[in-house]
Design a protein around this motif. Structure first.
Motif, PDB file in Angstrom:
ATOM      1  N   VAL A  47       0.692  -1.227   0.218  1.00  0.00           N
ATOM      2  CA  VAL A  47       0.056   0.024   0.033  1.00  0.00           C
ATOM      3  C   VAL A  47       1.039   1.192  -0.109  1.00  0.00           C
ATOM      4  O   VAL A  47       0.312   2.381  -0.718  1.00  0.00           O
ATOM      5  N   TYR A  48       2.139   1.145   0.580  1.00  0.00           N
ATOM      6  CA  TYR A  48       2.757   2.568   0.892  1.00  0.00           C
ATOM      7  C   TYR A  48       4.050   2.583   0.041  1.00  0.00           C
ATOM      8  O   TYR A  48       4.810   3.508   0.330  1.00  0.00           O
TER       9      TYR A  48
ATOM     10  N   GLN B 263      -3.761   6.148  -0.963  1.00  0.00           N
ATOM     11  CA  GLN B 263      -3.786   4.823  -0.226  1.00  0.00           C
ATOM     12  C   GLN B 263      -4.939   4.525   0.490  1.00  0.00           C
ATOM     13  O   GLN B 263      -5.307   3.350   0.721  1.00  0.00           O
TER      14      GLN B 263
ATOM     15  N   SER C  68      -4.986   2.725  -6.517  1.00  0.00           N
ATOM     16  CA  SER C  68      -3.833   2.441  -5.586  1.00  0.00           C
ATOM     17  C   SER C  68      -4.673   2.393  -4.193  1.00  0.00           C
ATOM     18  O   SER C  68      -4.087   2.077  -2.988  1.00  0.00           O
TER      19      SER C  68
ATOM     20  N   LYS D 106      -6.314   0.709  -1.135  1.00  0.00           N
ATOM     21  CA  LYS D 106      -6.418  -0.510  -0.749  1.00  0.00           C
ATOM     22  C   LYS D 106      -7.157  -0.441   0.628  1.00  0.00           C
ATOM     23  O   LYS D 106      -7.722  -1.505   1.245  1.00  0.00           O
TER      24      LYS D 106
END
Length: 225
Positions: A6-7, A14, A99, A101
């Protein structure tokens, strides 16, 4: 759609914070008793769940976790159909920002024992904070939610992160046979901050603390590197 890494891309969104029941709200001052004239609903986004979600988003963004917030009043003017409308909103964000999540649906609880309203409260660093509860839905075999256990693990990790940093801030995770739109990602949870007996000030403090702990937790995941 899993949490994944995610990061890794810090420039892409995110996390999405949204509100199925955005008009839920709180007392503006601690009267020592519950005002029976208070409807527990406000459309002013500076006084309802949008303000609470904004406080969480501020902490996540400060931690470098790119977070978006949707301020749509999905429960106004009609409460019925709120989850269907918020479902459409989340889907539109996921389509526009693949992107994302993590989706956090931020609510206010309504705690009552018999005819007595209950105000979940604790004290953190000498200041009153409303207690919060994480809700994770699951599939009873009829709801087409095969990855519910991943959301539940995410809830357990988040609860542990918050309690490790701010003991007594959370109530036990509520685990039940409902979707709450948590079939859309495996990082989707519902957060209940305080109840209708809490003040907005208490809840905004909780949002600040929870946002700080959640930001640290999300940053610690760093999957698939």
């Amino acid at each position: 759609r899993g949490l994944g890494d995610v990061y890794k891309r810090q420039d892409e969104p995110q996390v999405l914070i949204m509100h199925t029941h955005a008009t839920e709200s709180y007392e503006l001052e601690d009267l020592g008793w519950f005002d029976p004239e208070y409807t527990c609903r406000r459309t002013d986004t500076s006084l309802n769940m949008v303000a609470v979600g904004a406080a969480i988003a501020e902490q996540l963004n400060a931690a470098g976790i790119v977070t978006l917030q949707d301020a749509t009043l999905h429960d106004y003017p009609s409460y019925n159909g709120s989850y269907e409308r918020s479902n459409a909103t989340v889907r539109s964000y996921l389509e526009k920002y693949p992107s994302i999540k993590v989706v956090l649906d931020v609510h206010r609880d309504a705690v009552q024992r018999d005819t007595t309203l209950v105000k979940p409260i604790t004290e953190i660093n000498g200041k009153k904070a409303a207690q919060m509860m994480i809700i994770a839905g699951c599939d009873d075999g009829t709801m087409d939610m095969p990855n519910w256990s991943k959301n539940f693990r995410f809830a357990a990790g988040m609860q542990d992160a918050i309690e490790s940093r701010y003991p007594t801030l959370t109530r036990p995770v509520f685990f039940c046979y409902r979707k709450y739109n948590q079939d859309l990602t495996t990082g989707s949870l519902l957060l209940e901050l305080g109840s209708h007996g809490n003040t907005l000030e208490e809840v905004l403090y909780t949002a600040q603390l929870a946002g700080d702990a959640i930001g640290s937790y999300l940053d610690s995941l760093k999957m698939d590197e």
